[in-house]
Design a protein around this motif. Structure first.
Motif, mmCIF file in Angstrom:
data_model
loop_
_atom_site.group_PDB
_atom_site.id
_atom_site.type_symbol
_atom_site.label_atom_id
_atom_site.label_comp_id
_atom_site.label_asym_id
_atom_site.label_seq_id
_atom_site.Cartn_x
_atom_site.Cartn_y
_atom_site.Cartn_z
ATOM 1 N N PRO A 1 77.422 31.062 85.450
ATOM 2 C CA PRO A 1 76.124 30.719 86.040
ATOM 3 C C PRO A 1 75.190 30.013 85.058
ATOM 4 O O PRO A 1 74.287 29.284 85.454
ATOM 5 N N LYS A 2 75.434 30.240 83.751
ATOM 6 C CA LYS A 2 74.602 29.620 82.710
ATOM 7 C C LYS A 2 75.503 29.121 81.603
ATOM 8 O O LYS A 2 76.465 29.808 81.240
ATOM 9 N N GLU B 1 81.946 22.754 84.717
ATOM 10 C CA GLU B 1 82.443 23.395 85.957
ATOM 11 C C GLU B 1 83.588 24.351 85.664
ATOM 12 O O GLU B 1 83.685 25.414 86.255
ATOM 13 N N GLU C 1 73.526 19.290 84.668
ATOM 14 C CA GLU C 1 72.880 20.314 85.508
ATOM 15 C C GLU C 1 72.450 19.709 86.853
ATOM 16 O O GLU C 1 72.632 20.327 87.916
ATOM 17 N N ASN D 1 75.768 22.300 91.404
ATOM 18 C CA ASN D 1 74.959 23.316 92.073
ATOM 19 C C ASN D 1 75.180 24.632 91.346
ATOM 20 O O ASN D 1 76.280 24.938 90.936
ATOM 21 N N ASN D 2 74.126 25.384 91.214
ATOM 22 C CA ASN D 2 74.255 26.763 90.726
ATOM 23 C C ASN D 2 74.713 26.936 89.279
ATOM 24 O O ASN D 2 75.308 27.960 88.960
ATOM 25 N N VAL D 3 74.507 25.948 88.432
ATOM 26 C CA VAL D 3 74.748 26.198 87.001
ATOM 27 C C VAL D 3 73.471 25.856 86.250
ATOM 28 O O VAL D 3 72.956 24.731 86.368
ATOM 29 N N GLU D 4 72.984 26.837 85.490
ATOM 30 C CA GLU D 4 71.812 26.545 84.657
ATOM 31 C C GLU D 4 72.323 26.062 83.299
ATOM 32 O O GLU D 4 73.112 26.754 82.644
ATOM 33 N N LYS E 1 83.073 28.118 85.061
ATOM 34 C CA LYS E 1 82.715 28.992 86.190
ATOM 35 C C LYS E 1 81.667 30.032 85.783
ATOM 36 O O LYS E 1 81.781 31.215 86.102
#
Ligand code: 13P
Ligand code: SF4
Length: 302
Positions: free
Chosen positions: A140-141, A135, A155, A159-162, A138
């Motif tokens: 996205p991947k 986290e 994962e 939410n929202n992290v690949e 920050k």
């Protein structure tokens, strides 16, 4: 055994030594250990000790991490055979290939990895802070290695992290199958199921609580329930049975034992202190780079 324990205690004092023990160790080691816990706790203790010798009753990467954090101290591992099978699943060449297939993505490495691998990753994590660490980026991947199951568990919680994972795994935790959990639940319908995130997601998805070894021990201590099914290595169950005799702890399966963690005996600890062996060393350049990766984690998990 009493005599050996006394000798170890005496040597610890004479040599200004501290003993760090992982919760998977043979429980007898706790008789002489100054700190017992999970990988994060033990790294934090290594970072702040003023002892001159750190004896690590754990696996190789743990002693190596202590050496990276405390280059001026003597770090001893009683039995050199105690490697981590998961940590050995990725080397520098494999890490570089993984990164080149997925360029410009931050790289998180589980503490169960070698110093060389840590030296080329952005930030380290343990099972107790993996969510917080991912986290904190920050991004996205993220790339996550070597444990694919810890990475996929992270994962599933964010939410929202690949989380793109390397295909490493812990052979001990993968022995636990979802059928084992379902059977145990049938047999002990009131028990809480506590699992380590190195388990396959088909197992963690059936658990009431997923956490590090210390997290599992805390959960069992702090909850009023009387029965717990434990889906991690046997050492955790041995300690829980000893510390909470009024509760019942069921190891999910008999063979959930990490043989590498079980090498060290009290006699080995005594010999290691007497002979100051086996001393762990890390190349200076690798150490400096790996330290950044570990320090970044310790900063985030303060
Ligand atoms: P913990 O950090 O939860 O103690 O896990 C270390 C480990 O190797 C588990 O297999
Ligand atoms: Fe490594 Fe698995 Fe043993 Fe933990 S239990 S030290 S991950 S082999």
């Amino acid at each position: 055994m009493k005599e050996i324990i006394e000798k170890i205690k005496q040597l610890k004092e004479e040599k200004k030594a501290v003993i760090l023990a992982h919760c998977y160790q043979n429980a007898e080691i706790d008789e002489v250990a100054d700190y017992v816990g999970d990988s994060l706790y033990l790294s934090q203790m290594a970072a702040k000790t003023d002892a001159e010798i750190i004896l690590f009753a754990g696996v190789y990467f743990m002693a190596q991490t202590a050496k990276i954090l405390c280059p001026d101290k003597k770090v001893l591992l009683p039995r050199l055979e105690s490697g981590c099978l998961m940590a050995d699943m990725i080397n520098l060449k494999q890490l570089r290939e993984f990164k080149s297939k997925n360029p410009n993505i931050p790289v998180v490495c589980y503490i169960n990895s070698t110093a060389e691998v840590k030296s080329e990753c952005d930030i380290c994590c343990t099972s107790s802070n993996a969510l917080k660490i991912v986290e904190s980026l920050k991004a996205p991947k993220v790339l996550f290695l070597p444990d694919t199951y810890l990475g996929k568990w992270v994962e599933s919680k964010l939410n929202n992290v690949e989380v793109i994972t390397y295909p490493g795994f812990c052979p001990t935790h993968l022995r636990i199958r979802p059928e084992d959990i379902l059977e145990a639940r049938k047999k002990y319908p009131n028990a809480k199921v506590l699992a380590h995130p190195e388990c396959h997601q088909s197992v963690t998805s059936l658990a009431d609580y997923v956490g590090s070894t210390t997290g599992i021990m805390k959960f069992a201590a702090e909850h009023d329930d009387k029965q717990f099914i434990i889906a991690t290595e046997k050492g955790v169950v041995d300690r829980l049975k000893r510390d909470y005799p009024d509760k019942e702890f069921i190891l999910i399966k008999d063979n959930i034992i990490c043989q590498n963690m079980k090498w060290h005996t009290l006699t080995d600890v005594l010999h290691a202190l007497q002979n100051e062996e086996h001393e762990i060393s890390v190349d200076k350049d690798i150490r400096e780079k790996a330290l950044k990766c570990i320090d970044r984690m310790l900063e985030v998990s303060k």
